[in-house]
Design an enzyme around this catalytic site. Structure first.
Site, PDB file in Angstrom:
ATOM      1  N   GLU A   1      42.375  43.099  33.600  1.00 22.89           N
ATOM      2  CA  GLU A   1      40.893  43.460  33.508  1.00 22.89           C
ATOM      3  C   GLU A   1      40.743  44.973  33.268  1.00 22.89           C
ATOM      4  O   GLU A   1      40.028  45.505  32.353  1.00 22.89           O
ATOM      5  CB  GLU A   1      39.748  42.932  34.319  1.00 22.89           C
ATOM      6  CG  GLU A   1      39.751  41.434  34.028  1.00 22.89           C
ATOM      7  CD  GLU A   1      40.991  40.541  34.715  1.00 22.89           C
ATOM      8  OE1 GLU A   1      40.923  39.218  34.518  1.00 22.89           O
ATOM      9  OE2 GLU A   1      41.677  41.192  35.398  1.00 22.89           O
TER      10      GLU A   1
ATOM     11  N   HIS B   1      34.351  32.418  42.292  1.00 24.59           N
ATOM     12  CA  HIS B   1      34.009  31.937  40.789  1.00 24.59           C
ATOM     13  C   HIS B   1      32.616  31.804  40.651  1.00 24.59           C
ATOM     14  O   HIS B   1      32.170  31.256  39.684  1.00 24.59           O
ATOM     15  CB  HIS B   1      35.270  30.899  40.367  1.00 24.59           C
ATOM     16  CG  HIS B   1      36.586  31.388  39.876  1.00 24.59           C
ATOM     17  ND1 HIS B   1      37.360  30.321  39.385  1.00 24.59           N
ATOM     18  CD2 HIS B   1      37.193  32.445  40.325  1.00 24.59           C
ATOM     19  CE1 HIS B   1      38.277  30.863  39.291  1.00 24.59           C
ATOM     20  NE2 HIS B   1      38.329  32.216  39.721  1.00 24.59           N
TER      21      HIS B   1
END
Length: 420
Positions: free
Chosen positions: A153, A222
């Site tokens: 990322e 998450h």
């Protein structure tokens, strides 16, 4: 001047939930079917689509493979001054799309319009994205404009920022917004500051988007709400979509903006269905949406909590209250014009968010209202937020950490009764 309500715990939460059972909005219905079912179960599977007007489309598949459709209305799921039926919605011009399809349509229109628009991220290419927002785009535009990246990322976010500096308009997808914490340095020190630190020599027209929020038993890592992390970065705009209509409009506006924009999408809203116009439109990145006009109290919310608030609003109306509901949409900057006009009318404010209690959007919004409209308030601002704990995996515990409709009803009643 601020009152904070945390999640109801233990027996109190169970009692409140039971009392409002007929008015509850079961966000589990927004889940895709579980991949862990047997083959026999899959043959009799069902797929549930919840429209943003509160109606449900239940597609049942029998053992012989034939599909049959059952339409029903979730009563008290959405409250407006004049409730509209699914039948009247179907007669409106336009076309129906799920929220993730509306995001894709907006993205595709902008890629057709401007050759500088490109997409990059993990599995955004031939796989079509983790929630299929970019499905089919790689085949149409090629691998250079829809670029699959490694699981890095920080690298591909930095690459997107560099591409924006050279004239492209990249859309960077985080497979999950929590993963973008790995790119926080690039988003903070580069994306938000380069226009200023270069003396205006560079603009950074980049969109950073992806799914986030509390899903259904996705676990703590998450279930992040990163709007609280990114709101303090100078030079960044933040918006949160909540319907297919504003998802498409905000996507198109974010791509056209000369500023870096973070678009927050909630993982449980991707299957919302709504009829949107056939003609082109965009939404203002700095404008809130009046969801329901009212007189007694201003309720400010965004993203998934819009639907918890609207469910609670139905109950409140039946009890004689008239709440005004505003989806703030623009998380940075706030639309203080619409918010201020509402505060001057109702003189009471409640903020409902899924963000954390400490340092969240609600805390910033509370400060802004107290600074600008303190003299118009007849009661302390009430802020309902998620509890400051990692999101539990257990479903029951997960629900207790997030604001539920019964809590909203109770808090509004307490807020209004203080002035009686």
């Amino acid at each position: 001047m601020t009152t904070i309500f945390q999640g109801l715990g233990g027996a109190a939460a169970a009692a409140a939930a039971a009392a409002s059972l007929t008015n509850s909005f079961d966000s589990k219905k927004l889940l895709l079917p579980s991949p862990r079912r047997s083959l026999a179960e899959r043959k009799t599977s069902s797929f549930l689509v919840v429209r943003s007007d509160g109606s449900v489309n239940l597609n049942l598949r029998s053992s012989n493979g034939r599909a049959r459709t059952v339409d029903k209305l979730i009563t008290n799921a959405v409250a407006t001054k004049a409730d509209t039926s699914a039948a009247s919605s179907a007669s409106k011009p336009g076309h129906e799309l799920l929220l993730f399809e509306a995001l894709r349509e907006g993205l595709e229109e902008e890629m057709d319009r401007d050759l500088q628009v490109c997409v990059m991220g993990e599995d955004v290419g031939h796989y079509g994205g983790s929630y299929k927002v970019t499905k089919g785009l790689a085949e149409k535009y090629g691998d250079l404009r829809v670029l699959d990246t490694p699981i890095a990322e920080n690298s591909f976010t930095g690459m997107g920022i560099g591409a924006a500096m050279t004239g492209l308009r990249p859309i960077v997808e985080g497979m999950n917004m929590g993963f973008l914490l790995l790119a926080f340095n690039q988003i903070s020190n580069n994306c938000g500051m380069l226009h200023y630190t270069s003396g205006g020599q560079f603009t950074i027209p980049i969109v950073i988007r992806g799914p986030g929020g509390v899903g259904r038993q996705l676990g703590a890592e998450h279930s992040q709400r990163l709007e609280s992390y990114f709101q303090s970065i100078p030079g960044i705009q933040m918006v949160a979509c909540s319907t297919p209509y504003n998802a498409k409009g905000l996507m198109k506006a974010a791509i056209r903006s000369e500023n870096p924009v973070i678009l927050f999408e909630h993982v449980l809203l991707y299957n919302l269905k709504e009829r949107i116009p056939d003609e082109e439109y965009i939404c203002n990145l700095e404008e809130a949406e009046m969801v329901r006009p009212g007189e007694h109290v201003t309720i400010l919310t965004y993203s998934r909590m819009r639907y918890h608030v609207m469910q609670a609003a139905k109950t409140l109306v039946n009890k004689g209250y008239d709440p005004e509901v505003i989806d703030i949409r623009s998380l940075k900057p706030f639309d203080l014009h619409m918010i201020g006009n509402s505060v001057k009318k109702t003189h009471r404010v409640m903020i409902v968010e899924e963000c954390m209690r400490t340092g969240g959007i609600g805390a910033s919004l509370t400060a802004a209202i107290n600074e600008n409209f303190h003299d118009y308030l007849d009661a302390p601002i009430v802020c309902l937020s998620s509890q400051d704990v990692p999101t539990p995996y257990a479903g029951t515990l997960e629900e207790w950490t997030v604001v539920q409709p019964a809590q909203i009803v109770t808090a509004v009643e307490q807020l209004c009764q203080k002035l009686q």
